[in-house]
Design a protein around this motif. Structure first.
Motif, PDB file in Angstrom:
ATOM      1  N   ASN A   1       0.831  -1.214   0.000  1.00 36.63           N
ATOM      2  CA  ASN A   1       0.000   0.000   0.000  1.00 36.63           C
ATOM      3  C   ASN A   1       0.861   1.259   0.000  1.00 36.63           C
ATOM      4  OD1 ASN A   1      -2.266  -1.603   0.085  1.00 36.63           O
ATOM      5  ND2 ASN A   1      -2.656  -1.269   2.249  1.00 36.63           N
ATOM      6  N   PHE A   2       1.938   1.230   0.770  1.00 40.72           N
ATOM      7  CA  PHE A   2       2.840   2.376   0.843  1.00 40.72           C
ATOM      8  C   PHE A   2       3.449   2.653  -0.531  1.00 40.72           C
ATOM      9  CE2 PHE A   2       6.980   4.351   1.649  1.00 40.72           C
ATOM     10  CZ  PHE A   2       6.582   5.440   2.406  1.00 40.72           C
ATOM     11  N   ARG A   3       3.842   1.610  -1.214  1.00 43.91           N
ATOM     12  CA  ARG A   3       4.441   1.742  -2.557  1.00 43.91           C
ATOM     13  C   ARG A   3       3.511   2.524  -3.485  1.00 43.91           C
ATOM     14  NH1 ARG A   3       5.322  -3.274  -3.302  1.00 43.91           N
ATOM     15  NH2 ARG A   3       7.478  -3.248  -2.631  1.00 43.91           N
ATOM     16  N   GLN A   4       2.209   2.254  -3.408  1.00 42.37           N
ATOM     17  CA  GLN A   4       1.231   2.921  -4.277  1.00 42.37           C
ATOM     18  C   GLN A   4       1.073   4.407  -3.936  1.00 42.37           C
ATOM     19  OE1 GLN A   4      -2.292   0.562  -3.792  1.00 42.37           O
ATOM     20  NE2 GLN A   4      -1.575  -1.042  -5.176  1.00 42.37           N
ATOM     21  N   SER A   5       1.246   4.757  -2.688  1.00 40.93           N
ATOM     22  CA  SER A   5       1.045   6.155  -2.289  1.00 40.93           C
ATOM     23  C   SER A   5       2.346   6.954  -2.218  1.00 40.93           C
ATOM     24  CB  SER A   5       0.341   6.215  -0.921  1.00 40.93           C
ATOM     25  OG  SER A   5       1.150   5.636   0.069  1.00 40.93           O
ATOM     26  N   PHE A   6       3.463   6.307  -2.470  1.00 42.87           N
ATOM     27  CA  PHE A   6       4.768   6.951  -2.360  1.00 42.87           C
ATOM     28  C   PHE A   6       5.073   7.742  -3.629  1.00 42.87           C
ATOM     29  CE2 PHE A   6       9.487   6.914  -2.409  1.00 42.87           C
ATOM     30  CZ  PHE A   6       9.692   7.607  -1.230  1.00 42.87           C
ATOM     31  N   THR A   7       4.659   9.006  -3.633  1.00 40.98           N
ATOM     32  CA  THR A   7       4.871   9.883  -4.789  1.00 40.98           C
ATOM     33  C   THR A   7       6.009  10.858  -4.501  1.00 40.98           C
ATOM     34  OG1 THR A   7       3.349  11.561  -3.974  1.00 40.98           O
ATOM     35  CG2 THR A   7       2.398   9.793  -5.351  1.00 40.98           C
ATOM     36  N   SER A   8       6.456  11.532  -5.526  1.00 40.65           N
ATOM     37  CA  SER A   8       7.492  12.545  -5.369  1.00 40.65           C
ATOM     38  C   SER A   8       7.013  13.667  -4.451  1.00 40.65           C
ATOM     39  CB  SER A   8       7.882  13.093  -6.739  1.00 40.65           C
ATOM     40  OG  SER A   8       8.868  14.079  -6.594  1.00 40.65           O
ATOM     41  N   ASP A   9       5.770  14.090  -4.602  1.00 43.57           N
ATOM     42  CA  ASP A   9       5.210  15.147  -3.743  1.00 43.57           C
ATOM     43  C   ASP A   9       5.216  14.714  -2.271  1.00 43.57           C
ATOM     44  OD1 ASP A   9       4.800  16.854  -5.850  1.00 43.57           O
ATOM     45  OD2 ASP A   9       2.653  16.430  -6.029  1.00 43.57           O
ATOM     46  N   PHE A  10       4.772  13.483  -2.010  1.00 41.80           N
ATOM     47  CA  PHE A  10       4.755  12.945  -0.648  1.00 41.80           C
ATOM     48  C   PHE A  10       6.169  12.922  -0.080  1.00 41.80           C
ATOM     49  CE2 PHE A  10       5.193   9.272   2.203  1.00 41.80           C
ATOM     50  CZ  PHE A  10       4.238   9.557   3.145  1.00 41.80           C
ATOM     51  N   ARG A  11       7.090  12.436  -0.874  1.00 42.21           N
ATOM     52  CA  ARG A  11       8.494  12.312  -0.464  1.00 42.21           C
ATOM     53  C   ARG A  11       9.056  13.660  -0.015  1.00 42.21           C
ATOM     54  NH1 ARG A  11      13.415  12.452  -3.390  1.00 42.21           N
ATOM     55  NH2 ARG A  11      14.919  10.926  -2.647  1.00 42.21           N
ATOM     56  N   HIS A  12       8.801  14.701  -0.785  1.00 47.29           N
ATOM     57  CA  HIS A  12       9.363  16.016  -0.472  1.00 47.29           C
ATOM     58  C   HIS A  12       8.580  16.760   0.614  1.00 47.29           C
ATOM     59  CE1 HIS A  12      12.540  15.779  -3.356  1.00 47.29           C
ATOM     60  NE2 HIS A  12      11.676  15.320  -4.239  1.00 47.29           N
ATOM     61  N   LYS A  13       7.328  16.402   0.805  1.00 47.99           N
ATOM     62  CA  LYS A  13       6.500  17.031   1.840  1.00 47.99           C
ATOM     63  C   LYS A  13       6.811  16.471   3.230  1.00 47.99           C
ATOM     64  CE  LYS A  13       1.674  17.127   3.256  1.00 47.99           C
ATOM     65  NZ  LYS A  13       0.349  16.636   2.964  1.00 47.99           N
ATOM     66  N   VAL A  14       7.191  15.200   3.290  1.00 43.82           N
ATOM     67  CA  VAL A  14       7.286  14.486   4.568  1.00 43.82           C
ATOM     68  C   VAL A  14       8.707  14.364   5.105  1.00 43.82           C
ATOM     69  CG1 VAL A  14       6.945  12.201   5.607  1.00 43.82           C
ATOM     70  CG2 VAL A  14       5.162  13.201   4.170  1.00 43.82           C
ATOM     71  N   TYR A  15       9.686  14.113   4.257  1.00 45.65           N
ATOM     72  CA  TYR A  15      11.031  13.738   4.707  1.00 45.65           C
ATOM     73  C   TYR A  15      12.013  14.905   4.704  1.00 45.65           C
ATOM     74  CZ  TYR A  15       9.069   9.127   3.959  1.00 45.65           C
ATOM     75  OH  TYR A  15       8.262   8.014   4.006  1.00 45.65           O
ATOM     76  N   THR A  16      12.876  14.937   5.721  1.00 42.34           N
ATOM     77  CA  THR A  16      13.936  15.942   5.784  1.00 42.34           C
ATOM     78  C   THR A  16      15.074  15.524   4.847  1.00 42.34           C
ATOM     79  OG1 THR A  16      15.139  14.846   7.577  1.00 42.34           O
ATOM     80  CG2 THR A  16      13.375  16.414   8.213  1.00 42.34           C
ATOM     81  N   GLU A  17      15.980  16.434   4.600  1.00 41.06           N
ATOM     82  CA  GLU A  17      17.137  16.115   3.743  1.00 41.06           C
ATOM     83  C   GLU A  17      17.956  14.958   4.308  1.00 41.06           C
ATOM     84  OE1 GLU A  17      18.234  16.977   0.653  1.00 41.06           O
ATOM     85  OE2 GLU A  17      16.273  17.942   0.542  1.00 41.06           O
ATOM     86  N   LYS A  18      18.138  14.962   5.607  1.00 39.49           N
ATOM     87  CA  LYS A  18      18.908  13.888   6.256  1.00 39.49           C
ATOM     88  C   LYS A  18      18.201  12.536   6.069  1.00 39.49           C
ATOM     89  CE  LYS A  18      21.652  13.241  10.382  1.00 39.49           C
ATOM     90  NZ  LYS A  18      22.048  13.808  11.671  1.00 39.49           N
ATOM     91  N   GLU A  19      16.880  12.520   6.205  1.00 42.98           N
ATOM     92  CA  GLU A  19      16.110  11.282   6.015  1.00 42.98           C
ATOM     93  C   GLU A  19      16.179  10.818   4.565  1.00 42.98           C
ATOM     94  OE1 GLU A  19      12.728  11.965   9.472  1.00 42.98           O
ATOM     95  OE2 GLU A  19      12.421  12.836   7.488  1.00 42.98           O
ATOM     96  N   LEU A  20      16.072  11.753   3.628  1.00 43.92           N
ATOM     97  CA  LEU A  20      16.162  11.399   2.196  1.00 43.92           C
ATOM     98  C   LEU A  20      17.515  10.754   1.895  1.00 43.92           C
ATOM     99  CD1 LEU A  20      14.607  14.650   0.663  1.00 43.92           C
ATOM    100  CD2 LEU A  20      13.554  12.373   0.664  1.00 43.92           C
ATOM    101  N   CYS A  21      18.581  11.352   2.400  1.00 46.61           N
ATOM    102  CA  CYS A  21      19.930  10.799   2.167  1.00 46.61           C
ATOM    103  C   CYS A  21      20.062   9.405   2.769  1.00 46.61           C
ATOM    104  CB  CYS A  21      20.991  11.724   2.750  1.00 46.61           C
ATOM    105  SG  CYS A  21      21.181  13.255   1.834  1.00 46.61           S
ATOM    106  N   TYR A  22      19.558   9.226   3.991  1.00 51.69           N
ATOM    107  CA  TYR A  22      19.638   7.924   4.642  1.00 51.69           C
ATOM    108  C   TYR A  22      18.887   6.865   3.826  1.00 51.69           C
ATOM    109  CZ  TYR A  22      18.868   4.097   7.875  1.00 51.69           C
ATOM    110  OH  TYR A  22      18.810   2.845   8.439  1.00 51.69           O
TER     111      TYR A  22
END
Length: 130
Positions: free
Chosen positions: A27-48
């Motif tokens: 379910n997460f895979r289906q809702s994991f969009t670029s907009d969601f990614r940039h709205k929710v995660y910090t730079e440190k989390e994205l890098c990790y």
């Protein structure tokens, strides 16, 4: 419960909160969009998350952890906390996760994240600092 016992339980649990969240990867895979990614995660989390061969699992576990923290804090403070104000950090790959609150933070937070198969689970125990 007897009134005197109820009073004792209330005193013991005052200033504590628990939050948890379960994420189903499909379910997460289906809702994991670029907009969601940039709205929710910090730079440190994205890098990790992006440092792994299967970043989706890391994004899902970080999301579950953020949700668990949000739910615990919401029990003690009804004002909204934006997603990027909750940061899940790990000192090393697959290391012990910890929480940074980028706001007035008067909480001690214990976080545990687990995953098995298609599920990710996070639980938080939060205590107000005295």
């Amino acid at each position: 419960m007897k009134p005197d016992l109820m009073h004792t339980v209330e005193e013991m649990t005052s200033g504590f909160a628990v939050g948890n969240d379960v994420v189903m990867l499909s379910n997460f895979r289906q809702s994991f969009t670029s907009d969601f990614r940039h709205k929710v995660y910090t730079e440190k989390e994205l890098c990790y998350c992006d440092s792994f061969s299967n970043p989706l699992l890391r994004y899902a576990s970080t999301w579950a952890a953020k949700e668990a923290v949000y739910k615990a804090i919401k029990q003690l403070d009804p004002s909204p906390l934006p997603w990027k104000k909750i940061e899940i950090v790990r000192e090393k790959a697959a290391g012990k996760p910890s929480v940074i609150i980028h706001k007035d933070n008067n909480y001690d937070i214990s976080l545990s994240i687990s995953h098995d198969g298609d599920y990710v689970w996070a639980i938080v125990i939060l205590k107000v600092r005295e």
